[in-house]
Design a protein around this motif. Structure first.
Motif, PDB file in Angstrom:
ATOM      1  N   LEU A   1       0.932  -1.012  -0.015  1.00  0.00           N
ATOM      2  CA  LEU A   1      -0.050   0.002  -0.149  1.00  0.00           C
ATOM      3  C   LEU A   1       0.854   1.354  -0.028  1.00  0.00           C
ATOM      4  O   LEU A   1       0.264   2.352   0.068  1.00  0.00           O
ATOM      5  CB  LEU A   1      -0.885  -0.058   1.343  1.00  0.00           C
ATOM      6  CG  LEU A   1      -2.069  -0.892   1.163  1.00  0.00           C
ATOM      7  CD1 LEU A   1      -2.753  -1.081   2.499  1.00  0.00           C
ATOM      8  CD2 LEU A   1      -3.045  -0.557  -0.032  1.00  0.00           C
ATOM      9  N   LYS A   2       2.163   1.089   0.004  1.00  0.00           N
ATOM     10  CA  LYS A   2       2.846   2.188  -0.055  1.00  0.00           C
ATOM     11  C   LYS A   2       3.155   2.602  -1.402  1.00  0.00           C
ATOM     12  O   LYS A   2       3.749   3.993  -1.736  1.00  0.00           O
ATOM     13  CB  LYS A   2       4.529   1.868   0.434  1.00  0.00           C
ATOM     14  CG  LYS A   2       4.211   1.685   2.039  1.00  0.00           C
ATOM     15  CD  LYS A   2       5.299   1.325   2.533  1.00  0.00           C
ATOM     16  CE  LYS A   2       5.517   0.743   4.020  1.00  0.00           C
ATOM     17  NZ  LYS A   2       6.996   0.450   4.880  1.00  0.00           N
ATOM     18  N   LYS A   3       2.790   2.236  -2.574  1.00  0.00           N
ATOM     19  CA  LYS A   3       2.807   2.856  -3.824  1.00  0.00           C
ATOM     20  C   LYS A   3       1.839   3.907  -4.043  1.00  0.00           C
ATOM     21  O   LYS A   3       0.947   3.908  -3.539  1.00  0.00           O
ATOM     22  CB  LYS A   3       2.615   1.654  -4.863  1.00  0.00           C
ATOM     23  CG  LYS A   3       3.519   0.520  -4.868  1.00  0.00           C
ATOM     24  CD  LYS A   3       3.140  -0.501  -6.022  1.00  0.00           C
ATOM     25  CE  LYS A   3       4.329  -1.564  -5.992  1.00  0.00           C
ATOM     26  NZ  LYS A   3       3.859  -2.357  -7.201  1.00  0.00           N
ATOM     27  N   ARG A   4       2.181   4.815  -4.761  1.00  0.00           N
ATOM     28  CA  ARG A   4       1.431   6.026  -5.013  1.00  0.00           C
ATOM     29  C   ARG A   4       1.527   6.340  -6.709  1.00  0.00           C
ATOM     30  O   ARG A   4       2.409   5.725  -7.326  1.00  0.00           O
ATOM     31  CB  ARG A   4       1.776   7.212  -4.453  1.00  0.00           C
ATOM     32  CG  ARG A   4       1.719   7.155  -3.021  1.00  0.00           C
ATOM     33  CD  ARG A   4       0.404   6.981  -2.236  1.00  0.00           C
ATOM     34  NE  ARG A   4       0.485   6.853  -0.984  1.00  0.00           N
ATOM     35  CZ  ARG A   4       0.370   5.889  -0.058  1.00  0.00           C
ATOM     36  NH1 ARG A   4       0.256   4.599  -0.948  1.00  0.00           N
ATOM     37  NH2 ARG A   4       0.348   5.798   1.076  1.00  0.00           N
TER      38      ARG A   4
ATOM     39  N   ASP B   1      -4.179   9.044  -4.360  1.00  0.00           N
ATOM     40  CA  ASP B   1      -2.818   9.042  -3.472  1.00  0.00           C
ATOM     41  C   ASP B   1      -3.188   9.392  -1.856  1.00  0.00           C
ATOM     42  O   ASP B   1      -2.765   8.864  -0.903  1.00  0.00           O
ATOM     43  CB  ASP B   1      -1.728  10.045  -4.161  1.00  0.00           C
ATOM     44  CG  ASP B   1      -1.229   9.477  -5.229  1.00  0.00           C
ATOM     45  OD1 ASP B   1      -1.498   8.201  -5.749  1.00  0.00           O
ATOM     46  OD2 ASP B   1      -0.383  10.463  -6.006  1.00  0.00           O
ATOM     47  N   ASP B   2      -4.093  10.237  -1.714  1.00  0.00           N
ATOM     48  CA  ASP B   2      -4.669  10.744  -0.232  1.00  0.00           C
ATOM     49  C   ASP B   2      -5.293   9.692   0.174  1.00  0.00           C
ATOM     50  O   ASP B   2      -5.277   9.444   1.435  1.00  0.00           O
ATOM     51  CB  ASP B   2      -5.598  12.078  -0.607  1.00  0.00           C
ATOM     52  CG  ASP B   2      -4.737  13.263  -0.748  1.00  0.00           C
ATOM     53  OD1 ASP B   2      -3.372  13.095  -0.684  1.00  0.00           O
ATOM     54  OD2 ASP B   2      -5.351  14.245  -1.216  1.00  0.00           O
ATOM     55  N   MET B   3      -6.112   8.986  -0.728  1.00  0.00           N
ATOM     56  CA  MET B   3      -6.968   7.756  -0.020  1.00  0.00           C
ATOM     57  C   MET B   3      -6.175   6.678   0.190  1.00  0.00           C
ATOM     58  O   MET B   3      -6.357   6.050   1.299  1.00  0.00           O
ATOM     59  CB  MET B   3      -8.097   7.286  -1.357  1.00  0.00           C
ATOM     60  CG  MET B   3      -8.774   6.155  -0.789  1.00  0.00           C
ATOM     61  SD  MET B   3      -9.954   5.620  -2.145  1.00  0.00           S
ATOM     62  CE  MET B   3      -8.919   4.925  -3.131  1.00  0.00           C
TER      63      MET B   3
ATOM     64  N   LEU C   1      -5.707   4.928   3.912  1.00  0.00           N
ATOM     65  CA  LEU C   1      -5.685   3.273   4.099  1.00  0.00           C
ATOM     66  C   LEU C   1      -4.560   2.873   4.697  1.00  0.00           C
ATOM     67  O   LEU C   1      -4.635   1.861   5.405  1.00  0.00           O
ATOM     68  CB  LEU C   1      -6.093   2.776   2.562  1.00  0.00           C
ATOM     69  CG  LEU C   1      -7.321   2.797   2.196  1.00  0.00           C
ATOM     70  CD1 LEU C   1      -7.379   2.242   0.810  1.00  0.00           C
ATOM     71  CD2 LEU C   1      -8.372   1.878   3.042  1.00  0.00           C
ATOM     72  N   GLN C   2      -3.329   3.146   4.008  1.00  0.00           N
ATOM     73  CA  GLN C   2      -2.058   2.748   4.792  1.00  0.00           C
ATOM     74  C   GLN C   2      -1.952   2.674   6.140  1.00  0.00           C
ATOM     75  O   GLN C   2      -1.531   2.097   6.931  1.00  0.00           O
ATOM     76  CB  GLN C   2      -1.047   3.090   3.963  1.00  0.00           C
ATOM     77  CG  GLN C   2       0.279   2.924   4.633  1.00  0.00           C
ATOM     78  CD  GLN C   2       1.704   3.478   3.790  1.00  0.00           C
ATOM     79  OE1 GLN C   2       1.445   4.385   2.728  1.00  0.00           O
ATOM     80  NE2 GLN C   2       2.861   3.078   4.271  1.00  0.00           N
ATOM     81  N   GLN C   3      -2.255   4.152   6.361  1.00  0.00           N
ATOM     82  CA  GLN C   3      -2.082   4.664   8.016  1.00  0.00           C
ATOM     83  C   GLN C   3      -3.236   3.706   8.847  1.00  0.00           C
ATOM     84  O   GLN C   3      -2.928   3.351  10.009  1.00  0.00           O
ATOM     85  CB  GLN C   3      -2.386   6.102   8.253  1.00  0.00           C
ATOM     86  CG  GLN C   3      -1.312   6.904   7.594  1.00  0.00           C
ATOM     87  CD  GLN C   3      -1.780   8.316   7.633  1.00  0.00           C
ATOM     88  OE1 GLN C   3      -2.923   8.859   8.037  1.00  0.00           O
ATOM     89  NE2 GLN C   3      -0.898   9.304   7.107  1.00  0.00           N
ATOM     90  N   SER C   4      -4.482   3.366   8.314  1.00  0.00           N
ATOM     91  CA  SER C   4      -5.403   2.811   9.057  1.00  0.00           C
ATOM     92  C   SER C   4      -4.751   1.456   9.298  1.00  0.00           C
ATOM     93  O   SER C   4      -5.159   0.700  10.195  1.00  0.00           O
ATOM     94  CB  SER C   4      -6.839   2.448   8.200  1.00  0.00           C
ATOM     95  OG  SER C   4      -7.177   4.020   8.311  1.00  0.00           O
ATOM     96  N   PHE C   5      -4.563   0.701   8.152  1.00  0.00           N
ATOM     97  CA  PHE C   5      -3.960  -0.798   8.392  1.00  0.00           C
ATOM     98  C   PHE C   5      -2.646  -0.708   9.348  1.00  0.00           C
ATOM     99  O   PHE C   5      -2.549  -1.754  10.067  1.00  0.00           O
ATOM    100  CB  PHE C   5      -3.289  -1.211   7.102  1.00  0.00           C
ATOM    101  CG  PHE C   5      -4.492  -1.698   6.142  1.00  0.00           C
ATOM    102  CD1 PHE C   5      -5.577  -2.584   6.588  1.00  0.00           C
ATOM    103  CD2 PHE C   5      -4.659  -1.097   4.854  1.00  0.00           C
ATOM    104  CE1 PHE C   5      -6.404  -3.222   5.711  1.00  0.00           C
ATOM    105  CE2 PHE C   5      -5.845  -1.729   4.114  1.00  0.00           C
ATOM    106  CZ  PHE C   5      -6.519  -2.747   4.431  1.00  0.00           C
TER     107      PHE C   5
END
Length: 78
Positions: free
Chosen positions: A25-28, A46-48, A52-56
């Protein structure tokens, strides 16, 4: 002309496909250049993805912390 105009759409699709399996999920998308609707869409994606990455990551930290906190009382009981 059409191919060049839709190149950002192809890049968005390619990046989305590589992220779809959820392993990275680090790809943008990170489109550079103009400030048109396609580039705005890529920034929104990219913001979404960032949220999501922060939530995981928060979920993983919570699970690790809960697991650690439960091990101590269970060990004492045993």
């Amino acid at each position: 002309i059409t191919r060049r105009a839709f190149r950002p759409v192809a890049q968005i699709a390619c990046t989305a496909e590589s992220i779809a399996d959820g392993s990275d999920l680090k790809k943008r998308i990170a489109l550079d250049g103009a400030h048109d609707e396609i580039h705005r869409l890529s920034r929104v994606f990219d913001d979404m993805l960032e949220r999501l990455q922060q939530s995981f990551e928060r979920e993983q930290r919570f699970t690790a912390d809960a697991s650690h906190e439960l091990r101590t009382p269970v060990t004492a009981i045993l």
